[in-house]
Write an enzyme that holds these catalytic residues in place. Structure first.
Site, short mmCIF file in Angstrom:
data_model
loop_
_atom_site.label_atom_id
_atom_site.label_comp_id
_atom_site.label_asym_id
_atom_site.label_seq_id
_atom_site.Cartn_x
_atom_site.Cartn_y
_atom_site.Cartn_z
N GLY A 43 39.74 47.30 36.71
CA GLY A 43 40.97 47.08 35.64
C GLY A 43 40.78 45.42 35.14
O GLY A 43 41.09 44.69 35.81
N SER A 49 41.43 37.75 34.69
CA SER A 49 40.99 38.00 36.11
C SER A 49 39.61 37.73 36.35
O SER A 49 38.95 37.17 37.06
CB SER A 49 41.60 38.99 36.84
OG SER A 49 41.36 40.22 36.16
N ASP A 68 36.52 48.92 33.24
CA ASP A 68 37.56 49.28 32.34
C ASP A 68 37.27 50.15 31.20
O ASP A 68 36.31 49.75 30.67
CB ASP A 68 38.35 47.97 31.96
CG ASP A 68 39.74 48.19 31.47
OD1 ASP A 68 40.01 49.05 30.79
OD2 ASP A 68 40.71 47.50 32.04
N GLY A 72 43.66 50.90 27.83
CA GLY A 72 44.99 50.57 28.23
C GLY A 72 45.39 51.25 29.09
O GLY A 72 45.01 52.64 29.36
N SER A 119 36.86 54.32 36.35
CA SER A 119 36.24 53.86 37.35
C SER A 119 35.72 54.99 38.16
O SER A 119 34.84 54.98 39.10
CB SER A 119 37.27 53.04 38.24
OG SER A 119 38.25 53.81 38.76
N ASP A 136 42.97 46.44 40.45
CA ASP A 136 44.00 46.04 39.29
C ASP A 136 44.01 46.97 38.29
O ASP A 136 44.10 46.50 37.02
CB ASP A 136 44.00 44.53 39.03
CG ASP A 136 45.20 44.00 38.32
OD1 ASP A 136 46.26 44.57 38.45
OD2 ASP A 136 45.22 42.84 37.49
N HIS A 139 48.75 51.67 37.21
CA HIS A 139 49.33 51.60 38.60
C HIS A 139 50.08 52.80 38.72
O HIS A 139 51.27 52.99 39.29
CB HIS A 139 50.37 50.59 38.32
CG HIS A 139 49.57 49.04 38.51
ND1 HIS A 139 48.39 48.99 38.84
CD2 HIS A 139 50.29 47.83 38.41
CE1 HIS A 139 47.97 47.73 38.86
NE2 HIS A 139 48.99 46.92 38.72
N ARG A 146 43.03 57.21 43.35
CA ARG A 146 41.77 57.51 42.81
C ARG A 146 40.92 56.49 42.96
O ARG A 146 39.54 56.28 43.39
CB ARG A 146 41.79 58.02 41.48
CG ARG A 146 40.35 58.56 40.96
CD ARG A 146 40.84 59.51 39.68
NE ARG A 146 41.39 58.71 38.81
CZ ARG A 146 42.59 58.97 37.91
NH1 ARG A 146 43.09 60.19 38.31
NH2 ARG A 146 42.86 58.28 36.97
N HIS A 164 46.20 43.62 43.52
CA HIS A 164 47.28 43.06 42.63
C HIS A 164 48.61 43.77 42.47
O HIS A 164 48.24 45.14 42.53
CB HIS A 164 46.53 42.63 41.34
CG HIS A 164 47.35 41.61 40.79
ND1 HIS A 164 47.40 41.67 39.27
CD2 HIS A 164 48.15 40.52 41.02
CE1 HIS A 164 48.43 40.56 38.85
NE2 HIS A 164 48.63 39.94 39.90
#
Length: 206
Positions: A43, A49, A68, A72, A119, A136, A139, A146, A164
């Site tokens: 993420g 980050s 990523d 989004g 991922s 991260d 969510h 997963r 996070h």
């Protein structure tokens, strides 16, 4: 100004959702990892980050890998709270954060390897033990589980897991990252280290 200071300043100024104290805590955790291996985050959003991790990678001779799909998460889609219409690609009609990510991490291009993929697509192809895993991603309960199932086992013994947006109280935020944190801690394979805000940090013991 040293390069570390430049990267940390760029991280602080970058767009994103990570508070400065949590970003600096992530940097410190990555800098302190005692085992060899890369730093991998699930993420990336626009790369904030990744710059905090890059500052630690610069100091410790590591690489950062970011994973990523850059389309989004659920909360970034049209009609949701964090949607930003300017990030929609006119050609596809889909969100695309990759151009913004590339602009953000430009100061750290030699330290950051960006993988544009889901991922769970990359995980079966990955075999290098990780020094640090930063979770991260999306969510939702399904996606958080997963990511946990796909990546936590790839963390080296002695390595660091950072999660996070961990909020014990549902009134403060979604519960999926909190679920990851509690399941990992309950496994008995990890020891919790000092965290900051919603950032939880754990060491893999076995």
């Amino acid at each position: 100004m040293s390069r570390t200071e430049e990267l940390l300043a760029a991280a602080a100024a970058a767009p994103g959702f990570m508070p400065a104290d949590e970003g600096l805590a992530l940097y410190a955790a990555a800098r302190a990892v005692p085992v060899p291996g890369p730093l991998l985050e699930i993420g990336s959003w626009m790369g904030k980050s990744a710059l905090y991790l890059a500052a630690a990678a610069h100091e410790t001779g590591r690489q950062v890998v970011t994973v990523d799909h850059h389309r989004g998460s659920e909360e970034h889609q049209p009609g949701w709270e964090y949607h930003q219409p300017e990030l929609v690609d006119a050609a596809t009609g889909q969100l695309d954060t990759l151009p913004s990510f590339r602009a953000t991490v430009h100061p750290a291009e030699d330290l950051v390897v960006a993988v544009v993929a889901r991922s769970e697509t990359l995980a079966p192809l990955w075999s290098t033990p990780l020094a640090l895993l930063f979770l991260d991603g999306s969510h939702t309960e399904e996606s958080a589980r997963r990511d946990q199932d796909a990546w936590v086992a790839k963390l080296a013994v002695g390595g660091t897991l950072a999660v996070h947006d961990v909020f014990p109280d549902p009134a403060d935020g979604g519960q999926a990252p909190f679920g990851v944190y509690t399941r990992v801690l309950a496994s008995g394979d990890f020891t919790e280290l000092p965290g900051t805000g919603s950032l939880r940090v754990l060491r893999r013991d076995r």
